[in-house]
Design a protein around this motif. Structure first.
Motif, PDB file in Angstrom:
ATOM      1  N   VAL A   1      -0.869   6.961 -12.821  1.00 22.87           N
ATOM      2  CA  VAL A   1      -1.867   6.023 -12.317  1.00 22.87           C
ATOM      3  C   VAL A   1      -3.017   6.796 -11.663  1.00 22.87           C
ATOM      4  CG1 VAL A   1      -2.299   4.189 -10.623  1.00 22.87           C
ATOM      5  CG2 VAL A   1      -0.234   4.109 -12.022  1.00 22.87           C
ATOM      6  N   CYS A   2      -2.694   7.798 -10.863  1.00 20.66           N
ATOM      7  CA  CYS A   2      -3.740   8.612 -10.217  1.00 20.66           C
ATOM      8  C   CYS A   2      -4.555   9.358 -11.270  1.00 20.66           C
ATOM      9  CB  CYS A   2      -3.111   9.600  -9.245  1.00 20.66           C
ATOM     10  SG  CYS A   2      -2.313   8.807  -7.830  1.00 20.66           S
TER      11      CYS A   2
ATOM     12  N   LEU B   1       0.849  -1.176   0.000  1.00 20.34           N
ATOM     13  CA  LEU B   1       0.000   0.000   0.000  1.00 20.34           C
ATOM     14  C   LEU B   1       0.895   1.239   0.000  1.00 20.34           C
ATOM     15  CD1 LEU B   1      -2.891   1.131   0.167  1.00 20.34           C
ATOM     16  CD2 LEU B   1      -2.590   1.167   2.653  1.00 20.34           C
ATOM     17  N   VAL B   2       0.687   2.113  -0.968  1.00 22.32           N
ATOM     18  CA  VAL B   2       1.496   3.317  -1.097  1.00 22.32           C
ATOM     19  C   VAL B   2       0.582   4.537  -1.013  1.00 22.32           C
ATOM     20  CG1 VAL B   2       3.046   4.625  -2.605  1.00 22.32           C
ATOM     21  CG2 VAL B   2       3.162   2.120  -2.566  1.00 22.32           C
ATOM     22  N   PRO B   3       0.700   5.320   0.068  1.00 17.33           N
ATOM     23  CA  PRO B   3      -0.059   6.567   0.111  1.00 17.33           C
ATOM     24  C   PRO B   3       0.573   7.561  -0.867  1.00 17.33           C
ATOM     25  CG  PRO B   3       1.222   6.289   2.124  1.00 17.33           C
ATOM     26  CD  PRO B   3       1.464   5.080   1.275  1.00 17.33           C
ATOM     27  N   TRP B   4      -0.254   8.275  -1.604  1.00 15.48           N
ATOM     28  CA  TRP B   4       0.273   9.166  -2.642  1.00 15.48           C
ATOM     29  C   TRP B   4      -0.615  10.394  -2.753  1.00 15.48           C
ATOM     30  CZ3 TRP B   4       4.891   8.914  -4.403  1.00 15.48           C
ATOM     31  CH2 TRP B   4       5.263   9.647  -5.538  1.00 15.48           C
ATOM     32  N   VAL B   5      -0.022  11.549  -2.971  1.00 19.09           N
ATOM     33  CA  VAL B   5      -0.776  12.777  -3.169  1.00 19.09           C
ATOM     34  C   VAL B   5      -0.561  13.241  -4.603  1.00 19.09           C
ATOM     35  CG1 VAL B   5      -1.083  15.182  -2.460  1.00 19.09           C
ATOM     36  CG2 VAL B   5      -0.563  13.432  -0.743  1.00 19.09           C
TER      37      VAL B   5
ATOM     38  N   LYS C   1      -4.937  15.776  -3.868  1.00 16.57           N
ATOM     39  CA  LYS C   1      -5.867  14.738  -3.450  1.00 16.57           C
ATOM     40  C   LYS C   1      -5.051  13.536  -2.980  1.00 16.57           C
ATOM     41  CE  LYS C   1      -9.718  11.910  -5.018  1.00 16.57           C
ATOM     42  NZ  LYS C   1     -10.524  11.466  -6.144  1.00 16.57           N
ATOM     43  N   GLU C   2      -5.490  12.950  -1.867  1.00 14.07           N
ATOM     44  CA  GLU C   2      -4.757  11.817  -1.316  1.00 14.07           C
ATOM     45  C   GLU C   2      -5.281  10.504  -1.909  1.00 14.07           C
ATOM     46  OE1 GLU C   2      -3.877  10.198   3.084  1.00 14.07           O
ATOM     47  OE2 GLU C   2      -3.702  12.378   2.791  1.00 14.07           O
ATOM     48  N   TYR C   3      -4.356   9.662  -2.338  1.00 15.74           N
ATOM     49  CA  TYR C   3      -4.680   8.351  -2.900  1.00 15.74           C
ATOM     50  C   TYR C   3      -4.011   7.271  -2.062  1.00 15.74           C
ATOM     51  CZ  TYR C   3      -6.172  10.719  -7.172  1.00 15.74           C
ATOM     52  OH  TYR C   3      -6.815  11.507  -8.074  1.00 15.74           O
ATOM     53  N   LYS C   4      -4.586   6.108  -2.088  1.00 16.26           N
ATOM     54  CA  LYS C   4      -3.952   4.931  -1.495  1.00 16.26           C
ATOM     55  C   LYS C   4      -3.835   3.917  -2.619  1.00 16.26           C
ATOM     56  CE  LYS C   4      -5.364   5.850   3.125  1.00 16.26           C
ATOM     57  NZ  LYS C   4      -6.104   5.508   4.291  1.00 16.26           N
ATOM     58  N   LEU C   5      -2.647   3.806  -3.146  1.00 10.02           N
ATOM     59  CA  LEU C   5      -2.402   2.901  -4.271  1.00 10.02           C
ATOM     60  C   LEU C   5      -2.008   1.533  -3.727  1.00 10.02           C
ATOM     61  CD1 LEU C   5      -0.295   5.335  -6.486  1.00 10.02           C
ATOM     62  CD2 LEU C   5      -2.758   4.914  -6.587  1.00 10.02           C
ATOM     63  N   GLN C   6      -2.750   0.536  -4.124  1.00  8.49           N
ATOM     64  CA  GLN C   6      -2.474  -0.832  -3.700  1.00  8.49           C
ATOM     65  C   GLN C   6      -1.773  -1.544  -4.856  1.00  8.49           C
ATOM     66  OE1 GLN C   6      -3.487  -2.566  -0.649  1.00  8.49           O
ATOM     67  NE2 GLN C   6      -2.002  -3.988  -1.460  1.00  8.49           N
TER      68      GLN C   6
END
Length: 193
Positions: free
Chosen positions: A187-188, A7-11, A15-20
Motif C-alpha cells: 500500500v505504501c 489509523l495505523v502508523p507504518w514505516v 519513511k513514516e506513513y499514517k494509513l487510515q
C-alpha cells in the motif's frame, strides 16, 4: 454493522506513513455503508477467504470499486487453513474481466512465503511480463533493455494498479500475521508516485 476507522502508523523504506483504514460491514444488507465511503478512499483492500468462492459482499465491493475506478488489492486470507485458492482466482477473473496478478509464492509454508516486489528472484518472467503487458510503453522498454525487467515490473505494478489496469493479489493469514506486513508495504509503495 457500521464502518469503523483505524489509523495505523507504518514505516516503509525509512519513511513514516499514517494509513487510515475503513473497515466496512461484511454483509450485503449494509451496502450503503460501503457506497457512502467510496469517494473518500484511495485504495481498496479486498479480503477474501481461501478455499471458498468470492462472497456476495466482496463481489459488491469489487463491482463498486470498478465503477468508481478505485484501485484494488486482493488479500487471500486463511492460507493457514486452506492452501487452495483457485476458486478465488476464477471468481475474481469472472468479476474483474481479467485475472488478478498473483504476487506471492510458497503458501504451503507460511513461514517461507515470498512476495513480489519484496523478493524478485523466485518470480518467473511470466509474472513480470503480466506486470508490464498492460502498457505498450513498458513492453517496448522491456524489449529494448531486457536487463531491466525487474525495474519495469515494479513500475508496471505501481502504475498499473493505480490506473486500475492491474489487480495485485497477496495472500497469507491475518491470524498469524503472514503476509500482512508485506500487504501494508505494498500500500505504501503504491502511494509513492
Amino acid at each position: 454493522i457500521r464502518s469503523s476507522f483505524h489509523l495505523v502508523p507504518w514505516v516503509f523504506e525509512n519513511k513514516e506513513y499514517k494509513l487510515q483504514f475503513v473497515d466496512t460491514p461484511g454483509h450485503i444488507d449494509f451496502r450503503n455503508q460501503v457506497t457512502d465511503i467510496l469517494p473518500a478512499i484511495e485504495y481498496a483492500i479486498i479480503v477474501l477467504e481461501a478455499g471458498s468462492l468470492v462472497q456476495s459482499q466482496a463481489r459488491l465491493i469489487i463491482e463498486e470499486c470498478k465503477a468508481h475506478n478505485i484501485p484494488m488489492i486482493f488479500f487471500i486470507n486463511k492460507l493457514d487453513k486452506f492452501t487452495d485458492f483457485l476458486d478465488n482466482l476464477i471468481d475474481l477473473e469472472d468479476i474483474l474481466g481479467k485475472s488478478p496478478v498473483v504476487l506471492f509464492e510458497g503458501e504451503s509454508d507460511l513461514t517461507h512465503i515470498k512476495f513480489f516486489p519484496h523478493t524478485t528472484e523466485p518470480f518467473s518472467d511470466q509474472i513480470k511480463d503480466e506486470l508490464i503487458q498492460w502498457s505498450d510503453e513498458l513492453v517496448i522498454s522491456s524489449w529494448e533493455n531486457t536487463s531491466s525487467k525487474d525495474k519495469l515490473a515494479l513500475k508496471g505494478l505501481i502504475e498499473g494498479t493505480n490506473v486500475c489496469k492491474l489487480y495485485p493479489a497477496y495472500g497469507g493469514s491475518a491470524k498469524s500475521g503472514a503476509g500482512v506486513r508485506e500487504l501494508l508495504d505494498l500500500v505504501c509503495l503504491l502511494t509513492m508516485v
